[in-house]
Scaffold this active site. Structure first.
Site, short mmCIF file in Angstrom:
data_model
loop_
_atom_site.label_atom_id
_atom_site.label_comp_id
_atom_site.label_asym_id
_atom_site.label_seq_id
_atom_site.Cartn_x
_atom_site.Cartn_y
_atom_site.Cartn_z
CB SER A 184 25.06 7.88 18.34
OG SER A 184 25.98 8.08 17.58
CE1 TYR B 35 26.48 4.08 22.11
CE2 TYR B 35 27.44 4.52 19.63
CZ TYR B 35 26.76 5.17 21.08
OH TYR B 35 26.92 6.16 21.26
#
Length: 253
Positions: free
Chosen positions: A148, A160
């Site tokens: 990401s 994350y």
């Protein structure tokens, strides 16, 4: 008239985690269009059955295996089942991921940070380990880890972000380690991608004003990314046509 590009993927066999929806299923569709047999791994057997049904008319073998990718034994079993069904493996897409809990250290329950890491970078490493014998038997292969843009710069959801940064480093170091086996490893770092049932659609529905501001101020094209855009990048990176490209490709929003 445009000139089509043969990606030389026909007859290859791919395993995709998180393959029943979102980026994972979009990658499966793009690979199937290139003549690749696809194996889908996800937790929900019902979702896998629906995804397989949507691929039924593509003219390629489709296999599924329900498994929690953070359970190494279950992932090993899924890899074995998919490889047996497809007659081997050449390609891997480590797409499963997400956040366990809030993703922030200040509000996390015990174990949530490590659980988020295991779901993202941990599962990608375990997938490569489990599939390595099959890739070697095939004479080599290609792996794409779906990271990401959050792994490239500070962003909300600390756990994350750290896990996605680890995936980028995993791709770079695994590419060096596995080069002798003729196995390529790349990471794709998508930005904000809109798709039905995804987190951005949920955010838009619950916070229409904030979403409109986000869209107007952060995206020069006035839109989020689309699934086929990411799937096409993944498909190209998996293909022999991309072999000269050895660094991770970032799909910026």
């Amino acid at each position: 008239m445009g000139v089509s590009m043969d990606l030389e993927l026909r007859g290859h066999r791919a395993l995709i985690t998180g393959g029943s929806r979102g980026i994972g299923f979009a990658a499966a569709e793009a690979l199937a269009a290139e003549g690749v047999a696809v194996g889908l791994v996800a937790r929900d057997a019902g979702g896998l059955a629906k995804a397989a049904g949507r691929l039924a008319d593509r003219g390629v073998p489709v296999a599924t295996s329900a498994a929690d990718v953070t359970d190494s034994d279950a992932l090993d079993r899924a890899v074995g089942e998919i490889a047996a069904a497809l007659g081997g493996l050449d390609l891997l897409v480590a797409n499963a991921g997400g956040t366990v809990g809030s993703g922030n250290l200040t509000s996390a329950a015990p174990g949530e940070f490590t659980a988020t890491f295991a779901l993202n970078a941990g599962h990608a490493a375990e997938l490569i380990r489990a599939a390595l014998p099959h890739l070697r038997d095939a004479g080599g292969g290609s792996v794409v880890i779906v990271s990401s843009i959050t792994g490239l710069r500070p962003a909300p959801r600390t756990a994350y972000a750290a896990a996605k940064a680890a995936e980028i480093q995993l791709a770079a170091t695994a590419a060096q380690e596995l080069a002798a086996d003729r196995i390529r490893v790349n990471a794709v770092s998508p930005g904000s991608i809109m798709f039905p049932g995804g987190s951005w659609e949920t955010f838009q529905q619950g916070n229409p004003g904030d979403f409109a501001t986000f869209l107007a101020t952060q995206f020069p094209f006035g839109r989020l990314g689309r699934l086929p855009e990411v799937a096409d990048v993944i498909t190209f990176l998996l293909s022999p046509r991309s072999e000269e490209h050895t660094s991770e490709l970032q799909s910026l929003r």
